[in-house]
Design a protein around this motif. Structure first.
Motif, PDB file in Angstrom:
ATOM      1  N   THR A 172       1.193  -2.045 -13.154  1.00  0.00           N
ATOM      2  CA  THR A 172       2.290  -1.301 -12.509  1.00  0.00           C
ATOM      3  C   THR A 172       1.757  -0.224 -11.561  1.00  0.00           C
ATOM      4  OG1 THR A 172       2.420   0.300 -14.323  1.00  0.00           O
ATOM      5  CG2 THR A 172       3.768  -1.686 -14.512  1.00  0.00           C
ATOM      6  N   ARG A 210       0.348   0.394  -8.410  1.00  0.00           N
ATOM      7  CA  ARG A 210       0.217  -0.338  -7.158  1.00  0.00           C
ATOM      8  C   ARG A 210      -1.069   0.026  -6.417  1.00  0.00           C
ATOM      9  NH1 ARG A 210       5.048   0.507  -3.184  1.00  0.00           N
ATOM     10  NH2 ARG A 210       6.149  -0.210  -5.061  1.00  0.00           N
ATOM     11  N   GLU A 211      -1.417   1.297  -6.407  1.00  0.00           N
ATOM     12  CA  GLU A 211      -2.603   1.737  -5.662  1.00  0.00           C
ATOM     13  C   GLU A 211      -3.883   1.163  -6.270  1.00  0.00           C
ATOM     14  OE1 GLU A 211      -2.684   5.949  -5.313  1.00  0.00           O
ATOM     15  OE2 GLU A 211      -0.876   6.056  -4.054  1.00  0.00           O
ATOM     16  N   SER A 224      -4.075  -2.581  -5.474  1.00  0.00           N
ATOM     17  CA  SER A 224      -4.461  -2.799  -4.074  1.00  0.00           C
ATOM     18  C   SER A 224      -5.943  -2.530  -3.856  1.00  0.00           C
ATOM     19  CB  SER A 224      -3.637  -1.893  -3.146  1.00  0.00           C
ATOM     20  OG  SER A 224      -2.277  -2.255  -3.182  1.00  0.00           O
ATOM     21  N   ASN A 281       3.621  -6.373  -7.903  1.00  0.00           N
ATOM     22  CA  ASN A 281       2.396  -5.741  -7.388  1.00  0.00           C
ATOM     23  C   ASN A 281       1.261  -6.755  -7.261  1.00  0.00           C
ATOM     24  OD1 ASN A 281       3.612  -3.227  -7.232  1.00  0.00           O
ATOM     25  ND2 ASN A 281       2.844  -2.545  -9.227  1.00  0.00           N
ATOM     26  N   ASN A 319       2.150  -9.452  -4.521  1.00  0.00           N
ATOM     27  CA  ASN A 319       2.057  -8.895  -3.163  1.00  0.00           C
ATOM     28  C   ASN A 319       0.612  -8.694  -2.734  1.00  0.00           C
ATOM     29  OD1 ASN A 319       4.819  -8.870  -2.893  1.00  0.00           O
ATOM     30  ND2 ASN A 319       5.064  -6.671  -3.297  1.00  0.00           N
TER      31      ASN A 319
END
Length: 646
Positions: free
Chosen positions: A376, A378-379, A382, A422, A425
């Motif tokens: 959860t 996201r950073e 990524s 997340n 994507n």
């Protein structure tokens, strides 16, 4: 007291003698063969002369033929390694080799005798020299073949019987054993049990459903009935252990044996699988306890290994939820295909540590990275994708416990929906070639927030696939045996504690699959389709949970309802009696693999889906069950969990 002292003294003498024999074993064996060769030749002469002992042949023909045959026999028997081996373990193959050595020796002796006759016919002057060899009857050579085989075989069998019968040590507790299966595996197991140095079992009989085997005996042990007679046999003979010697028996047959034996305190063991036996990995005698997976498992999954190899070999693979039951098994299945780099993504540090350690030990050639990450975040997701650029993503991370998610309603939305968003994507953004999401049968007409969250995740994966270069697919299956927090470990714990075993409802049914089978089929499904498919695995027939509980109690050596009770606690929030997971029907499409089908469904509008996910994500922060239910029903109108919960 005097008898015990004498017995101890006798045992001491025997052990001293045995130690000396073992130390000089080869010399003793050679001496025994020389003695038997002489004795067999004497017996051959006696048989030829109507069992009359005559000084003439004993002083003339016998010594010459003995010396002549001894040289040949010793050379041939040494070539066949007859002066090695352990006679206490002698078997049919050993006796066949012995017979072959005796036959070849006889052929050489006979040809030598014929050669001498030929020499005499061409060189008459040699007759006086060769006369001792030519004077005896050639029939003695043939008789000597049979007496040699008889005496040597008898000697070996006497040694084996001595160790199996006279020198077998009785264990403190003798177990009454019943063998199920009177075929080759049953015979082999029985033979191994009977030849045990320490007597542990009293084999009361064998049972087999083949009518031709009824009332026959194998190694002196009778076939006393069929599987249907198990209940009466267990009662009459006080059976304490049942050994299932049917390596190719289907799981239905094993379940039938357990069910018929229910009500008796019995330990169950089984021989290895036919695959392990034929490959030489294990022998029939290497029995193990029957596990619940033996009753629910199925035939070995056939995979398209070349396609899976192409899919995984030399690639960077990322597995989310790598410390969980499914995720960790996915990692184990991936390693033999030699990926370039295996990324283990997990939020719980302890399971992550253990699976990383296990893989490094068992697959040192595979490079792994243990990555602590909450999906959860996201950073963080990524950053990892940008840094490692995985080629293949297997998304196994998820909250899965139905009742827990009902009382923590925002968590399945955050983890199963937003976490999937997340990961998906990032896979799309950073150019992953393939993305495989593991889903559940609880997503079919869901009655729980957990099942609904997985259904929304499926919908998002399908919608994202339309405009992405990444190959997105979902694989859906039911319960897996032995996964963390599943029914099997819970039942085992309750049995260990003396019960009771708790079942929610007498009619509760579930689909089951072993974790390795599910993981293999996930890899197979990942190589199929054009993207956007929801693959459904063939889970076989559903199993009643109460039957599973009773069978597990029986396997543990207890009697259901007597030693350990089974009680019903009622359905919990979000649960339903029957999970829906079929690979047949109008909405199912077959694939090239018989255990994998495609669920054909209408994709939802992407804008509507994204708007709905945004709304329930906002509601999830407040952990309000009623509001979450209203939000998800817009996206998943088939959700009926509200009535179940209330």
């Amino acid at each position: 007291m005097i008898r015990k002292k004498r017995a101890r003294k006798r045992d001491k003498i025997l052990k001293t003698f045995e130690a000396m024999v073992i130390k000089y074993r080869t010399l003793f064996i050679i001496a025994a063969h020389i003695f038997v060769f002489a004795a067999s030749l004497v017996l051959a002469f006696l048989l030829k002369n109507d069992m009359r002992f005559q000084l003439y042949w004993m002083t003339t023909d016998f010594p010459v033929l003995l010396a002549f045959s001894l040289v040949i026999k010793m050379i041939v028997f040494a070539a066949f390694k007859q002066f090695q081996g352990w006679w206490r373990y002698v078997g049919i193959l050993d006796l066949q080799t012995l017979s072959t050595a005796a036959f070849i020796s006889t052929v050489i002796i006979y040809l030598s005798w014929m050669g001498c006759n030929t020499l005499v016919s061409y060189f008459p002057g040699m007759e006086s020299t060769l006369n001792p060899i030519l004077s005896f009857d050639q029939g003695i050579i043939i008789l000597d073949l049979f007496t040699t085989i008889m005496l040597l075989s008898g000697l070996r069998l006497v040694v084996r019987l001595y160790y199996e019968e006279m020198r077998s040590e009785k264990a403190i507790k003798i177990t009454n054993l019943l063998i199920v299966g009177a075929g080759d595996a049953g015979e082999t197991l029985l033979r191994e049990v009977l030849r045990m140095r320490v007597q542990k079992y009293n084999v009361i009989g064998l049972i087999d459903d083949d009518p031709a085997k009824r009332k026959v005996s194998i190694h002196g042990i009778p076939v006393i009935g069929t599987i249907d007679d198990l209940d009466l046999i267990c009662e009459e003979y006080d059976v304490e252990e049942i050994a299932v010697a049917m390596p190719s028996a289907p799981q239905t047959q094993l379940r039938r044996i357990i069910q018929v034996s229910e009500g008796h305190k019995i330990k169950f063991s089984t021989v290895p699988s036919l695959t392990d036996i034929t490959s030489g990995k294990l022998s029939v005698s290497q029995t193990r306890e029957v596990d619940i997976a033996d009753l629910l498992g199925r035939e070995e999954v056939q995979l398209e290994l070349d396609k899976i190899e192409e899919f995984l070999t030399g690639k960077t693979i990322l597995v989310t939820g790598a410390g969980g039951s499914i995720g960790s098994e996915m990692c184990r299945q991936i390693c033999p295909f030699k990926p370039k780099l295996l990324l283990l993504l997990e939020q719980a540090e302890n399971p992550l540590f253990f699976i990383d350690r296990e893989l490094k030990h068992k697959h040192p050639h595979v490079q792994t990275r243990a990555l602590i990450c909450n999906i959860t975040d996201r950073e963080r997701v990524s950053y990892l994708f940008a840094n490692y650029r995985p080629d293949v993503v297997i998304h196994a991370a998820a909250h899965k416990h139905v009742p827990l998610m009902e009382t923590n309603p925002g968590e399945p939305i955050k983890n199963n929906v937003l976490g999937t968003v997340n990961i998906a994507n990032a896979s799309d953004e950073y150019g992953a070639k393939s993305f495989v999401m593991i889903s559940t049968d609880k997503a079919v007409n869901p009655t729980s927030l957990m099942g609904t969250s997985k259904r929304i995740a499926e919908m998002y994966i399908q919608s994202l696939n339309k405009n992405s270069k990444t190959h997105f697919v979902t694989v859906r299956f039911g319960n897996v045996l032995g996964s963390n927090g599943s029914v099997i470990p819970i039942f085992k714990k309750q049995i260990e504690e003396g019960g009771p075993v708790t079942v929610t409802h007498p009619d509760m049914r579930r689909y089951f699959m072993t974790i390795p089978e599910a993981s293999k089929l996930v890899l197979q499904a990942a190589t199929m389709g054009n993207g956007g498919e929801i693959f459904v695995l063939d889970m076989g027939e559903p199993v009643k949970i109460v039957d599973l509980a009773r069978e597990l109690i029986t396997l543990s050596g207890y009697r259901p309802g007597e030693d350990i009770d089974v009680i019903f606690t009622g359905l919990r929030p979000g649960e339903k009696l029957f999970e829906e997971l079929s690979i047949e029907g109008e909405d199912m499409k077959a694939t090239r693999h018989p255990k994998i089908s495609i669920w054909q469904n209408k994709a939802v509008d992407r804008e509507v889906l994204l708007e709905g996910i945004e709304k329930i994500a906002d509601i999830a922060k407040r952990q309000n069950h009623d509001e979450i239910v209203k939000g998800i029903k817009i996206l998943v109108p088939e959700y009926i969990g509200e009535t179940v919960y209330n």
